[in-house]
Write an enzyme that holds these catalytic residues in place. Structure first.
Site, short mmCIF file in Angstrom:
data_model
loop_
_atom_site.label_atom_id
_atom_site.label_comp_id
_atom_site.label_asym_id
_atom_site.label_seq_id
_atom_site.Cartn_x
_atom_site.Cartn_y
_atom_site.Cartn_z
N ASP A 1 -14.74 33.16 60.78
CA ASP A 1 -15.95 34.14 60.97
C ASP A 1 -15.89 35.45 61.52
OD1 ASP A 1 -19.13 34.40 61.34
OD2 ASP A 1 -18.43 34.31 63.61
N SER B 1 -29.28 35.61 40.87
CA SER B 1 -28.41 34.48 41.07
C SER B 1 -27.49 34.00 40.12
CB SER B 1 -29.11 33.33 41.70
OG SER B 1 -30.05 32.76 40.60
N ASP C 1 -45.51 45.43 44.04
CA ASP C 1 -45.59 44.43 43.30
C ASP C 1 -46.60 45.03 41.98
OD1 ASP C 1 -44.60 41.27 43.12
OD2 ASP C 1 -46.49 41.77 41.74
N ASN D 1 -22.34 30.22 43.37
CA ASN D 1 -22.94 29.23 42.63
C ASN D 1 -22.19 28.71 41.60
OD1 ASN D 1 -25.46 29.22 43.84
ND2 ASN D 1 -26.22 30.79 42.43
N HIS E 1 -27.14 39.26 46.34
CA HIS E 1 -27.73 37.99 45.98
C HIS E 1 -28.02 37.21 47.32
CE1 HIS E 1 -26.92 33.60 44.74
NE2 HIS E 1 -28.08 33.82 44.60
N VAL F 1 -37.32 40.84 41.25
CA VAL F 1 -38.30 40.43 40.30
C VAL F 1 -37.75 39.10 39.48
CG1 VAL F 1 -39.21 42.55 40.28
CG2 VAL F 1 -37.71 41.77 38.48
N VAL F 2 -38.41 38.64 38.52
CA VAL F 2 -38.20 37.44 37.99
C VAL F 2 -36.93 37.42 37.47
CG1 VAL F 2 -39.38 38.13 35.66
CG2 VAL F 2 -39.19 35.60 36.14
N GLU F 3 -36.01 36.36 37.11
CA GLU F 3 -34.78 36.27 36.64
C GLU F 3 -34.78 36.27 35.14
OE1 GLU F 3 -30.59 35.51 38.31
OE2 GLU F 3 -32.36 36.43 38.73
N GLU G 1 -24.28 37.42 49.01
CA GLU G 1 -23.19 38.03 48.12
C GLU G 1 -23.63 39.42 47.80
OE1 GLU G 1 -21.57 33.98 45.96
OE2 GLU G 1 -23.51 34.77 45.31
N ASN H 1 -32.01 31.06 49.30
CA ASN H 1 -33.30 30.69 49.46
C ASN H 1 -33.26 29.69 50.53
OD1 ASN H 1 -36.26 31.15 49.18
ND2 ASN H 1 -36.26 29.55 47.75
N LYS I 1 -35.93 42.67 34.19
CA LYS I 1 -35.18 43.73 35.24
C LYS I 1 -34.56 45.03 34.71
CE LYS I 1 -33.45 39.58 38.21
NZ LYS I 1 -33.76 40.05 39.26
N MET J 1 -38.74 35.25 47.15
CA MET J 1 -37.59 36.06 47.43
C MET J 1 -37.91 37.45 48.10
SD MET J 1 -34.52 34.83 47.64
CE MET J 1 -33.21 33.94 46.83
#
Length: 719
Positions: free
Chosen positions: A299, A432, A346, A503, A453, A403-405, A465, A456, A410, A327
């Protein structure tokens, strides 16, 4: 002019007023005091001087010339210490305690002035003297359990004798630093005063002791006997029950502390010191202690690396967050909470309303817990500006897209916002699974673009990340790191690639789980084995919580990126359940069925239908696996993938990789991370186990780096 008796690199001893001497802790090479080997050696020299000059001394004042009294032992020295035998470790603690006993036995009264922090060995040193005065705002405590350890310099012996056994157990098993008010109430310090009055108050107390207003000798003798307030069998039983319920798995320090204090409360203090040393030696050789100490050092190393990245960052005065979903709303709230004003955009007013309502709810919670005032909460909420257009974007220093993946969506959003912001603005995408290089395709200034990244839920998860694409400039990466640090989170810079780092490694684990189930394993047994091993939840339950649709999508992307080690699994249990629209916890059914509870998370229960669906895809039928085999089949691919990521330079250091897994994945803390765990098992052992499972495919093939370490008897962490 100061009349020095002794002047070292960690402390000084000097004559002051009225025949008093002052032992002043003040390192010349660091901003804080710590009980490292050098300090102990200098204390040894001072003890000899004080013993020889005791006839000329009326009293001893112990103080600090820095902003803290002593923050504890030097943890960087633990690695070498813990490599020694258990007997040698016990002897080390006994030598330190013999020194503390010499200091506590000086034939004059002593008073300690505590400023800043007196933690771990710092408090143990303070407890060796007669009286303690503490500055308001200072903190004292024995936090060793956080490192999987117990105090080794007399803390378990002296604390029960100035307070009570039960209070000592509370302090020792939770490890939390205490404020002055609590320390006074516990009897750990005699009084607390304004910081500016600390020295005067300590000298006044010393005068009272010297002049006979305080019976310091009787006080000292009382601490050499058994504790005045021992714990009953019933009280100790309650502590054990509570620890069994909440203590971290595979970390024995807390239950061993109960055993130690139970035995020590019936003995004199020297015998108790011996018992403490023996317990310290035993706990120092555990996997938990080795791993948690390494985690602490990692750390510190990661924080230092983060600061080195920030050098190229520009000031961040205004942020923009695109997307007011879970998010985006969490990112906006966390940024505003830590002082950066945010414009939250938005395309739907309902989404903005929902995002602002969520921010308000989170702030209400902080106020309710006493962490924020009403006025501060109102300021934070007012610093988030919800909007449907691009007003003020030209003043933004950083834009975080959440926004949405979806690559097309994007692309459109990033291309549009690039035209609305100033040329210096840095664009960051929270993704992600999508490659940063792919996202950068339509941008005119790809050097100003990188990935950020979040995990959640954003307000809770400490890891971010930072993804460097092949065209990401240093300024973009530095700004992302700076924004992460400003939000109170830990950044780890990683190279672009499928799944990035955390991931990707998780995908290897989930792939191993899917193959294990396809080979006939009972997924509920797998979960039980994983949870007993230390994971917060087993892989089936984890996928239910994430959402089987989300998990399947992310796995598809990452599996496709590493087809040799993560080929498609025939009889994929996740997709089998998805085919019947079982989405996991959010739909009420996945691997398990979920029942609503009043005011709490849904209750997980076994579901015969899920078991039947999964069993139907096990072409060779059910098969019995032992728990150790389950763990090896899950953990070996995870370790192998982590080594590949390090080998490929996805992350620069083992410390960053292991820190990311602990903070972003819930990796069992007592293991310390994939590479700390690999070192504990040994490279040669891992290569042997990989060979044992070679028939299962490339996921179990030992990477070149591991084979080289095995051949040279090397480790990922050299020290």
């Amino acid at each position: 002019m100061i009349d020095f008796i002794y002047s070292g690199r960690s402390l000084t001893l000097s004559r002051i007023e009225d025949g008093f001497v002052e032992l002043r802790l003040q390192r010349e090479d660091a901003p804080i005091n710590k009980l490292d080997q050098r300090t102990l050696e200098e204390l040894e020299a001072v003890a000899g001087l004080l013993e020889n000059a005791s006839g000329d001394i009326r009293g001893l004042l112990v103080s600090s010339g820095l902003d803290a009294f002593v923050v504890g032992a030097d943890i960087t020295e633990f690695g070498a210490l813990f490599k020694r035998s258990e007997a040698e470790i016990v002897e080390h603690t006994w030598q330190a305690n013999r020194l503390f006993e010499r200091l506590s036995a000086l034939p004059v009264p002593s008073v300690v002035a505590i400023n800043g922090y007196a933690l771990g060995g710092g408090l143990e040193l303070a407890l060796a003297f007669d009286y303690r005065v503490m500055a308001e705002g200072a903190r004292v405590g024995l936090p060793e359990v956080g490192l999987g350890l117990i105090p080794g310099y007399g803390g378990t012996v002296r604390l029960p004798r100035v307070s009570s056994v039960m209070l000592a157990l509370e302090w020792l098993t939770d490890g939390r630093p205490r404020q002055a008010e609590a320390a006074v109430a516990a009897g750990v310090v005699e009084q607390s005063v304004e910081p500016g009055a600390l020295r005067t108050a300590a000298l006044t107390l010393l005068h009272q002791a010297v002049e006979g207003e305080l019976d310091w000798d009787d006080r000292r003798q009382s601490r050499l006997r058994v504790p005045a307030r021992p714990a009953s069998e019933e009280e100790l039983a309650r502590v054990r029950t509570e620890l069994a319920r909440r203590a971290p798995a595979h970390q024995p320090a807390r239950p061993w502390l109960v055993d130690l204090l139970e035995a020590a409360q019936r003995t004199d203090h020297l015998t108790a010191l011996r018992l403490e040393g023996e317990t310290f030696g035993r706990v120092a050789k555990t996997q938990a202690a080795a791993s948690l100490v390494r985690t602490f050092l990692n750390d510190q190393a990661v924080k230092k690396l983060g600061k080195s990245h920030i050098g190229a960052a520009s000031p961040i005065r205004q942020a923009v967050v695109l997307g007011a979903g879970i998010m985006g709303g969490g990112i906006a709230y966390t940024s505003a909470l830590h002082g950066t004003p945010v414009r939250l955009k938005d395309i739907r007013q309902e989404a903005l309303d929902l995002g602002m309502a969520e921010a308000d709810k989170l702030l209400r919670r902080q106020v309710g817990k006493g962490r924020l005032s009403e006025a501060r909460a109102a300021e934070v909420l007012a610093s988030i500006t919800p909007q449907l257009d691009d007003t003020g974007f030209a003043e933004a220093d950083v834009v975080i897209e959440a926004v949405v993946e979806n690559l097309g969506v994007k692309h459109a959003v990033l291309g549009e916002v690039e035209q609305a912001v100033a040329p210096h603005a840095i664009l960051l995408s929270n993704t992600s699974s999508l490659r940063i290089d792919d996202l950068a395709e339509p941008l005119r200034r790809p050097e100003n673009f990188a990935g950020m990244h979040f995990f959640n839920p954003v307000p809770v998860m400490p890891l971010v990340e930072i993804i460097r694409g092949c065209r990401s400039g240093d300024a973009a990466v530095a700004t992302a790191v700076a924004q992460t640090v400003a939000m109170g989170k830990t950044p780890v810079v990683v190279k672009d690639g499928p799944g990035f780092l955390v991931n990707r490694i998780l995908a290897a684990y989930i792939h191993a789980f899917l193959q294990l189930v396809a080979d006939g394993a009972d997924f509920e047994q797998v979960d039980r084995a994983a949870e007993a091993f230390g994971w917060p939840m087993g892989p089936a339950y984890l996928e239910d919580v994430v959402g089987l649709d989300t998990g399947a999508h992310v796995c598809d992307v990452i599996f496709a990126g590493y087809p040799e080690r993560m080929p498609a699994v025939s009889g994929n249990a996740i997709k089998t359940l998805l085919a019947e629209e079982r989405l996991g916890q959010k739909s009420g059914a996945g691997f398990y069925r979920y029942e609503a509870t009043e005011g709490g998370p849904p209750r997980k229960v076994s579901d015969p239908r899920a078991r039947s669906l999964v069993a139907a895809r096990q072409t060779r039928g059910a098969r019995d696996f032992s728990d150790p085999e389950i763990i090896e089949r899950l953990m070996l691919p995870l370790i192998v993938e982590a080594i590949h990521a390090l080998q490929e330079g996805v992350v620069a250091t083992p410390a960053e990789l292991d820190t990311a897994l602990l903070l972003g994945l819930g990796f069992p803390p007592y293991l310390g991370g994939a590479l700390v765990y690999a070192d504990w098992l040994g490279a040669a052992h891992l290569v042997s186990r990989c060979e044992q499972y070679a028939a299962l495919g490339e996921a179990y093939r030992a990477p070149v780096m591991l084979c080289e370490l095995a051949a040279g008897e090397g480790r990922f962490y050299a020290e």
